[in-house]
Design a protein around this motif. Sequence first.
Motif, PDB file in Angstrom:
ATOM      1  N   VAL A 139     108.627  30.522  50.344  1.00  0.00           N
ATOM      2  CA  VAL A 139     107.383  29.986  50.876  1.00  0.00           C
ATOM      3  C   VAL A 139     106.198  30.491  50.062  1.00  0.00           C
ATOM      4  O   VAL A 139     106.057  31.701  49.834  1.00  0.00           O
ATOM      5  N   GLY A 140     105.369  29.559  49.629  1.00  0.00           N
ATOM      6  CA  GLY A 140     104.113  29.900  48.975  1.00  0.00           C
ATOM      7  C   GLY A 140     102.964  29.400  49.815  1.00  0.00           C
ATOM      8  O   GLY A 140     102.992  28.270  50.313  1.00  0.00           O
ATOM      9  N   HIS A 141     101.940  30.225  50.014  1.00  0.00           N
ATOM     10  CA  HIS A 141     100.822  29.870  50.893  1.00  0.00           C
ATOM     11  C   HIS A 141      99.509  30.231  50.218  1.00  0.00           C
ATOM     12  O   HIS A 141      99.348  31.336  49.693  1.00  0.00           O
ATOM     13  N   VAL A 142      98.568  29.286  50.249  1.00  0.00           N
ATOM     14  CA  VAL A 142      97.234  29.540  49.712  1.00  0.00           C
ATOM     15  C   VAL A 142      96.194  29.072  50.729  1.00  0.00           C
ATOM     16  O   VAL A 142      96.291  27.964  51.256  1.00  0.00           O
ATOM     17  N   ILE A 190     104.295  32.531  45.899  1.00  0.00           N
ATOM     18  CA  ILE A 190     105.715  32.181  45.794  1.00  0.00           C
ATOM     19  C   ILE A 190     106.506  33.356  45.213  1.00  0.00           C
ATOM     20  O   ILE A 190     107.595  33.691  45.682  1.00  0.00           O
ATOM     21  N   TYR A 191     105.951  33.999  44.207  1.00  0.00           N
ATOM     22  CA  TYR A 191     106.599  35.142  43.561  1.00  0.00           C
ATOM     23  C   TYR A 191     106.872  36.257  44.574  1.00  0.00           C
ATOM     24  O   TYR A 191     107.918  36.913  44.527  1.00  0.00           O
ATOM     25  N   ASP A 192     105.954  36.444  45.502  1.00  0.00           N
ATOM     26  CA  ASP A 192     106.086  37.526  46.474  1.00  0.00           C
ATOM     27  C   ASP A 192     106.921  37.142  47.690  1.00  0.00           C
ATOM     28  O   ASP A 192     107.188  37.991  48.547  1.00  0.00           O
ATOM     29  N   SER A 193     107.343  35.902  47.773  1.00  0.00           N
ATOM     30  CA  SER A 193     107.981  35.429  48.998  1.00  0.00           C
ATOM     31  C   SER A 193     109.379  35.998  49.211  1.00  0.00           C
ATOM     32  O   SER A 193     109.854  36.061  50.339  1.00  0.00           O
ATOM     33  N   HIS A 194     110.054  36.418  48.127  1.00  0.00           N
ATOM     34  CA  HIS A 194     111.418  36.929  48.308  1.00  0.00           C
ATOM     35  C   HIS A 194     111.823  37.760  47.089  1.00  0.00           C
ATOM     36  O   HIS A 194     111.395  37.495  45.962  1.00  0.00           O
ATOM     37  N   ARG A 195     112.651  38.748  47.333  1.00  0.00           N
ATOM     38  CA  ARG A 195     113.095  39.626  46.234  1.00  0.00           C
ATOM     39  C   ARG A 195     113.888  38.849  45.184  1.00  0.00           C
ATOM     40  O   ARG A 195     113.884  39.217  44.007  1.00  0.00           O
ATOM     41  N   HIS A 196     114.579  37.769  45.580  1.00  0.00           N
ATOM     42  CA  HIS A 196     115.314  36.967  44.591  1.00  0.00           C
ATOM     43  C   HIS A 196     114.384  36.471  43.497  1.00  0.00           C
ATOM     44  O   HIS A 196     114.722  36.501  42.302  1.00  0.00           O
ATOM     45  N   ILE A 197     113.217  35.995  43.901  1.00  0.00           N
ATOM     46  CA  ILE A 197     112.271  35.438  42.927  1.00  0.00           C
ATOM     47  C   ILE A 197     111.683  36.554  42.067  1.00  0.00           C
ATOM     48  O   ILE A 197     111.490  36.385  40.859  1.00  0.00           O
ATOM     49  N   ARG A 198     111.420  37.707  42.666  1.00  0.00           N
ATOM     50  CA  ARG A 198     110.839  38.815  41.891  1.00  0.00           C
ATOM     51  C   ARG A 198     111.824  39.364  40.862  1.00  0.00           C
ATOM     52  O   ARG A 198     111.440  40.084  39.951  1.00  0.00           O
ATOM     53  N   HIS A 199     113.109  39.039  41.023  1.00  0.00           N
ATOM     54  CA  HIS A 199     114.119  39.494  40.055  1.00  0.00           C
ATOM     55  C   HIS A 199     114.298  38.520  38.886  1.00  0.00           C
ATOM     56  O   HIS A 199     114.997  38.837  37.929  1.00  0.00           O
TER      57      HIS A 199
END
Length: 809
Positions: A217-220, A243-252
Amino acid sequence: MAVDERRISQFIGRSFLRTKIANILRHAGFIIVWVSEEAGGTRWALYLKLPRRLRDLFGTAREVVIWVVESHEFQARTVTQAAQLIQSERPRLCEDFAIVVTQDPDTKVHASETAETLDTIFLGFSATDFNSYPPYGSSNFIEALQRRLYARDLYDLPSAVTRAEDFFGRRGLISEIATSLRSGGRHVGLFGLRKIGKTSMLYRLRSTLQNNSDSYVGHVDIERIDAINASPEHLLWSLGESIYDSHRHIRHITSFELFGKYRLFSAIPDKGAVFELFDHDIRVILTETSRSVVIMLDEIELLSPDAPGSTWGGAFVRIWRLLRGLDQQFPDRLSYFVTGTNPSVFEQNYVGGRENPVYNYFRVQYLRPLAQDEVESLLVNLGRRMGLKWEEEAVDRVFGATGGHPALVRSLASLVHTSRPDWEAEAVVTRENVSAAIDRFLVEKSSLLSQIVAVLQEQYPDEYYLLEMLTHGKIGEFREFANQFPSDTAHLVGYGLCVQPQNCRSLEIELLQTFLQKRRTEKISGTDSAYLAPGSRIASYEVISSIGSPGGFSRVYAAKSTDGSTVALKVFNNGLLGALHREIEPLQEIDHRHVVRVIDYGRSEEGSVYMAMELLEGRSLRDFCTKSTRASEAQTLQWLSEILSAMFAFHPNDALVREIRHTAEISTDDLMRLEEARHGFIHRDVKPENVIVADRGAVLIDFNISVRASEQVVTRSVTPGYHPPDGIGAVWDVDVDLYQLGVTMLQVAIGAEHREGTVEDLRLAAREELSPKFSKVLLKMTDPVKRNRFASASQAMAEVNKVQPSVQK
């Protein structure tokens, strides 16, 4: 004896104070289920389980913490420590209220003041208070808790609801929309009146989707983006960070080109490449993962080039071409959710003279007012925790007056609560109590009603015309127009202002109709606000005297509010309430002793747009910019430190962003904290006259609102000579504020007006007149090359803290 019981018994037996408090709690019916301590046992906690009677009384089944700090002087960090303990033990510990104890006799008052802006109610007790409760005294401990709880106004919730406990009704709608968005390829637009709860719905939806773990989820919040940097590139960067902060999968993921790469938007070297980089990174996510991506945009109308005062230009079309193109290339993987007041921007073939890429692209839904049973649930459940018992007729009267509009329901109920004669006892709310509160509401809360209709009045004149027609009893004419203009009428129906146009005789929201009936039709004309003489009224404020006319965009008056307090009332020339709203909403989130407090804003019956702020008694720093009035180095450093602490509070906070991102799982609450830390707020106009030396120290005022609230000025401006020399145009980031503060403090320290020379003249004088350590700080803040200046308020504060001990008054 069980291990926990043995540990608890040993823990309690270590001091007389522990034994006394434990005995009192057990005598009152609490069960001690856990204990903890720190700082060598000078700070400790008891976790309390409530028996059924107390669960019903306090409205929670979770454990309640009592936090004891064995110090003779109350300190604000006592509350902070308790709040951190509650946060670390979620969801075990109750977040509604907690008990704090110190040996300071004024703990009750200090705890209430310190926790005033927090969600958790902290009930303060002095250690000596416990001498009064059984088995040591005759007073009732439960009644003492009640008195403290009843004094808190739970109805007064000025910002969006973020906690599930504060959310009433609409749960079925949340579930329905969440299911639709999780499917991918479903796009929903949720529209409704201002203050109807759209942002609260968005937060609950985001929390639901995050907890479900099958969507990123990305929210602005476009309102926040609009206040900081109204550009499509800044919006896309902010969305990408979310969006980058929404889940650890994306941050990896390591192949991003934009997401998570830049500390601030201003750090991106090529802003023109943002669209391409955003497109690349979204494709990476959709290619390397299997989950859907939900993009949520709050206050979508602000993107429209047709919105009065908008500086977005063709951004709406360009952004939606990109987002729709991604949706078409990755079917059933992307879903978009937007909120706004009016869906017209999605119902038009062309926007700003260009083909609209989202014409009929969204499933439009309206967020209508609460149903009567939902209003009753809100009033009764919150009221129970404040000792209020609502009679059925009283609930009926609230619903009739507000039509179920949640902000109006809460505000009216708040007036009922604050009018009760005795907060120490339970009270029954009658129909007569509500009627008396309605009379107060129309005087004291008219600004809320003007905010609700401002968007319609300023941006949707056809709908507002229909609204006024119905308000003033032109029933036949309204019904005729309803037939001729079905789309505009459908919007009024969607808002819940009228149910069946052909049978409608009045607005469903009684308070709103009364407000519009009382509003005079004539407007203030001309390009300059007419001078308001003492005794004149603007909404619920009575003018006392004129304070000044800063910048030519407004006049400022000392004025008296209905509760007898004195405020600074700024009345704008040719003001747009919608534009002012965009500026004030973020400002009202700032709660810092060295930042002026925004109290209210609205439109008067005569049509004047106004803003009320606390009136500060004191001198501006401009008074210290002469040789004979210049401040000492120690005093100047103190003021500098105070304003830097304020900037640290409202500027983007990169350290907090890094801290939160390093956690394995980011909660919904942490995502909100992260969003605020990432964007922050920029003052844009720090100068000597915008810092007042009040009783509580230096206070920053006037966040350059006037140039954004006036319809005649649509570009950002800055006081000449206060923009960094190496800045190209108006680059609004933290560096601007820090540079301006440095120039301001140079004037105060040297005792010279900036307009009498150049910044280099001030810097030269600083080298020759000020102590080396002090001049080093100011010279670094005002260095002509950005990379040589402080990168953040915290960095500057650290340097000031090193210098202060060596500078004598």
